[in-house]
Design a protein around this motif. Structure first.
Motif, PDB file in Angstrom:
ATOM      1  N   GLY A 296      53.296  39.323  32.563  1.00  7.95           N
ATOM      2  CA  GLY A 296      53.734  39.281  33.944  1.00  7.95           C
ATOM      3  C   GLY A 296      52.642  39.414  34.976  1.00  7.95           C
ATOM      4  N   ASP A 297      51.388  39.639  34.559  1.00  4.62           N
ATOM      5  CA  ASP A 297      50.305  39.790  35.521  1.00  4.62           C
ATOM      6  C   ASP A 297      49.979  38.424  36.112  1.00  4.62           C
ATOM      7  OD1 ASP A 297      47.697  39.968  36.746  1.00  4.62           O
ATOM      8  OD2 ASP A 297      47.454  41.889  35.721  1.00  4.62           O
ATOM      9  N   PRO A 298      50.303  38.201  37.363  1.00  4.27           N
ATOM     10  CA  PRO A 298      50.112  36.868  37.944  1.00  4.27           C
ATOM     11  C   PRO A 298      48.650  36.449  37.986  1.00  4.27           C
ATOM     12  CG  PRO A 298      50.686  38.466  39.643  1.00  4.27           C
ATOM     13  CD  PRO A 298      50.897  39.139  38.337  1.00  4.27           C
ATOM     14  N   TYR A 299      47.729  37.414  38.151  1.00  2.00           N
ATOM     15  CA  TYR A 299      46.319  37.033  38.245  1.00  2.00           C
ATOM     16  C   TYR A 299      45.824  36.462  36.912  1.00  2.00           C
ATOM     17  CZ  TYR A 299      41.318  37.078  39.083  1.00  2.00           C
ATOM     18  OH  TYR A 299      40.013  36.691  39.214  1.00  2.00           O
ATOM     19  N   LEU A 300      46.106  37.140  35.803  1.00  2.00           N
ATOM     20  CA  LEU A 300      45.647  36.664  34.500  1.00  2.00           C
ATOM     21  C   LEU A 300      46.335  35.357  34.115  1.00  2.00           C
ATOM     22  CD1 LEU A 300      45.360  39.955  32.413  1.00  2.00           C
ATOM     23  CD2 LEU A 300      43.531  38.655  33.526  1.00  2.00           C
ATOM     24  N   ALA A 301      47.620  35.232  34.423  1.00  2.00           N
ATOM     25  CA  ALA A 301      48.335  33.996  34.116  1.00  2.00           C
ATOM     26  C   ALA A 301      47.743  32.821  34.891  1.00  2.00           C
ATOM     27  CB  ALA A 301      49.817  34.158  34.434  1.00  2.00           C
ATOM     28  N   GLU A 302      47.395  33.063  36.154  1.00  2.00           N
ATOM     29  CA  GLU A 302      46.795  32.000  36.958  1.00  2.00           C
ATOM     30  C   GLU A 302      45.372  31.712  36.509  1.00  2.00           C
ATOM     31  OE1 GLU A 302      47.134  33.254  41.000  1.00  2.00           O
ATOM     32  OE2 GLU A 302      49.330  33.307  40.948  1.00  2.00           O
ATOM     33  N   ALA A 303      44.640  32.742  36.107  1.00  2.00           N
ATOM     34  CA  ALA A 303      43.270  32.554  35.645  1.00  2.00           C
ATOM     35  C   ALA A 303      43.225  31.700  34.381  1.00  2.00           C
ATOM     36  CB  ALA A 303      42.605  33.898  35.402  1.00  2.00           C
ATOM     37  N   HIS A 343      33.607  39.532  39.262  1.00  2.00           N
ATOM     38  CA  HIS A 343      32.615  38.533  38.855  1.00  2.00           C
ATOM     39  C   HIS A 343      33.021  37.121  39.272  1.00  2.00           C
ATOM     40  CE1 HIS A 343      31.465  41.918  36.253  1.00  2.00           C
ATOM     41  NE2 HIS A 343      30.277  41.350  36.182  1.00  2.00           N
ATOM     42  N   ALA A 344      33.904  37.018  40.239  1.00  2.00           N
ATOM     43  CA  ALA A 344      34.424  35.710  40.638  1.00  2.00           C
ATOM     44  C   ALA A 344      33.314  34.764  41.098  1.00  2.00           C
ATOM     45  CB  ALA A 344      35.467  35.871  41.735  1.00  2.00           C
TER      46      ALA A 344
END
Length: 593
Positions: A296-303, A343-344
């Motif tokens: 459910g972590d949107p950041y990791l799913a989008e990454a 680190h983006a």
């Protein structure tokens, strides 16, 4: 123990109308008998009632033992490690592989004394093949942790781009086997014991299903025209096969192979297994990176599907992240999310791809139930629509007249790599064994008894207690019909005797992976010695790829051979994963229950 008693009225509820010899079954030689197509499985649900039609008349399963009594079967050792094993040639640095002497069979009598003359008396009960830890890898996936290599050379392996080719070659090996190596009995099926994929990505799941059931595969994601990842990054930290750059691995003797990356992502063909196959889930199949418990972590799913990939961090930062992942305080990947955000600016641009999205347990089940991936069956490869409805990934199935198989889900959905069982599943296991006490049982799981120490609550069942390996051993040890617990996860051959009271004893058979050298799978045979003992034979197999490689051969076969040799030479790779002789090709003797 009677030869067979119907389990139709048990809580297992196996639909035995589907018990029949494989359509068009082929005899291995005159009078040998027929290979069985295993029955449909019965999913574990919250209800213990038998499935509809469970009591209906059924066609009897073929009995391999009857044929054996009429015409002795000839052991078939060709293509197994009894005949030959890949062996490094003399030298130092990067070492080439070649044909080596086979591994002899070791008889183990810790649980029962082997009796003389048993070879002439025995009859076959079942024979099957175990695959484990294929770790099919989308090596261009943005969430991969290759950069941890800056703190530990073993954190990235130079052969990872060839997992698909290597797995196809293992399928090809099984397809060449004409019978079981100890008895010559027909092989009934193949069981995978988890970590079939590596990054919990849809791309990898599709590759796995096609490797096993057959099809054309492009082991590539992102840009369809060329590879985008660490191996053409120009960084000395990673083996740059196509470039003349003297990277750290070339300094150790790794070759310059122009055209390697283009060949690695080129379309390949899997013939699919010529046997039915079953599937068991592992932590890398259920959790992103095999350790993060939340989809459910949107950041990791989008990454995962993004156009940015981190390839380089300092050794200090790599150590901090590695320690956080190994620890017990970040089961949902919050630290990893923050690390990527920090680190983006260091990330490189790659082609975004929706196929890299994480898949859910439901997606995993649907892929197995998809008719496009049925192969030689059974439908769902053990899983059923009942699993999908109940949200479970464990089931039981009939291996042969005398033997049932039980596939467990040992992944802790709460996160972290180690496993456990929920109370409902543990109770179901106990009841299934009890209700089928007149059949021998083989239990399959991903985790071993020693790697089930993670009792973090399952987010979907927060009030349910989790149980570790010791409690699973206690349940299995309470049933005289358990012969073996077959698993993986530790990437090493280890065979452990577990002794209970009286005849209540069994063998735990843990098999090395097919990603770390020596790249093995295992054949397991169950036989009745007709003297009060049972023997469990284990025989390791390698893929069909030749032991010798040719750096000029970048064909599908050439790459599968290179896969093994690169793995042997991987910097920091363990040299003990093959195990001792007593963990490899064995005869494991048990008292008959």
């Amino acid at each position: 123990m009677p030869r067979i008693r119907s389990v139709a009225t048990s809580a297992l509820g196996v639909n035995r109308r589907t018990v029949l010899a494989a359509a068009g079954a082929v005899t291995l030689s005159a009078g040998v008998g027929y290979a069985l197509r295993p029955t449909d499985s019965e999913a574990a649900t919250t209800s213990p009632e038998p499935a509809d039609g469970a009591g209906a008349p059924v066609a009897p399963a073929a009995r391999s033992g009857q044929a054996a009594e009429a015409t002795p079967l000839a052991p078939y050792t060709k293509g197994t490690t009894l005949a030959s094993v890949a062996t490094p040639r003399a030298g130092s640095g990067y070492r080439r592989l070649g044909d080596g002497a086979g591994w002899q069979r070791v008889v183990r009598g810790e649980l029962a004394a082997p009796k003389s003359g048993r070879a002439g008396r025995r009859t076959a009960l079942a024979a099957f093949v175990q695959f484990t830890d294929l770790h099919l890898q989308d090596v261009q996936h943005p969430l991969r942790l290759e950069y941890l290599r800056s703190n530990g050379v073993h954190s990235w392996r130079p052969h990872e781009a060839l997992t698909v080719q290597g797995a196809i070659s293992l399928v090809e090996r099984v397809n060449t086997l004409k019978g079981a190596p100890a008895t010559g009995a027909p092989l009934h099926f193949v069981m995978t014991t988890g970590d079939n994929t590596d990054n919990n990505a849809h791309s990898e799941l599709e590759w796995f299903m096609k490797v096993m059931s057959g099809g054309r595969i492009s082991p590539n994601s992102g840009d369809p025209r060329h590879y985008e990842g660490v191996q053409n990054s120009g960084m000395k930290l990673y083996w740059q096969p196509d470039a003349a750059l003297r990277d750290n691995d070339k300094a150790l003797g790794f070759p310059h192979l122009k055209g390697f990356l283009a060949a690695a992502i080129r379309e390949v063909q899997s013939p699919g297994l010529k046997l039915p196959w079953y599937s068991t889930v592992g932590n890398h199949d259920a959790l992103p990176l095999g350790c993060f418990g939340s989809h459910g972590d949107p950041y990791l799913a989008e990454a995962a599907v993004s156009g940015k990939k981190l390839m380089d961090v300092s050794a200090r930062d790599a150590m901090k992240l590695g320690d956080a992942i190994k620890g017990v305080n970040d089961p949902k990947g919050a630290h990893y999310r923050d690390f990527l955000k920090a680190h983006a600016r260091s990330m490189r641009s790659v082609t975004a791809d929706e196929k890299r999205a994480p898949y859910t347990p439901a997606d995993y089940l649907k892929a197995h139930l998809d008719p496009a991936h049925q192969g030689l069956g059974p439908v769902g490869h053990g899983y059923s629509s009942a699993n999908l409805s109940a949200g479970t990934q464990y089931y039981a199935f009939r291996i042969s007249d005398d033997v049932i198989g039980i596939s467990l889900d040992t992944t802790d959905a709460g996160g972290l790599p180690q496993g456990s069982l929920g109370t409902a599943q543990l109770m179901w296991l106990d009841k299934t064994l009890k209700d089928n006490k007149d059949s021998y049982a083989v239990v399959f799981s991903h985790h071993t008894s020693t790697s089930m120490d993670n009792t973090r609550p399952d987010p979907a069942r927060p009030g349910e207690k989790r149980h570790g390996g010791a409690e699973v051993l206690s349940v299995l040890g309470a049933h005289a019909n358990v012969l073996a617990w077959v698993n993986g996860h530790v990437h090493k051959n280890v065979i452990t005797p577990h002794k209970g009271s009286g005849a209540r004893s069994f063998w735990e058979i843990s098999t090395a992976s097919h990603i770390d050298y020596p790249h093995l799978a295992r054949i397991v045979e169950l036989v009745d010695n007709k003297d009060g003992t049972i023997s469990v034979f284990t025989t390791l197999i390698e893929s069909a790829a030749p032991h010798r490689t040719d750096f000029a051969d970048l064909s599908q076969t050439g790459l599968s051979a290179l896969y093994r040799e690169l793995a042997y030479n991987a910097p920091g790779a363990s040299t003990t994963l093959g195990g001792a002789a007593a963990d490899r090709n064995t005869e494991l003797v048990l008292k008959k229950g």
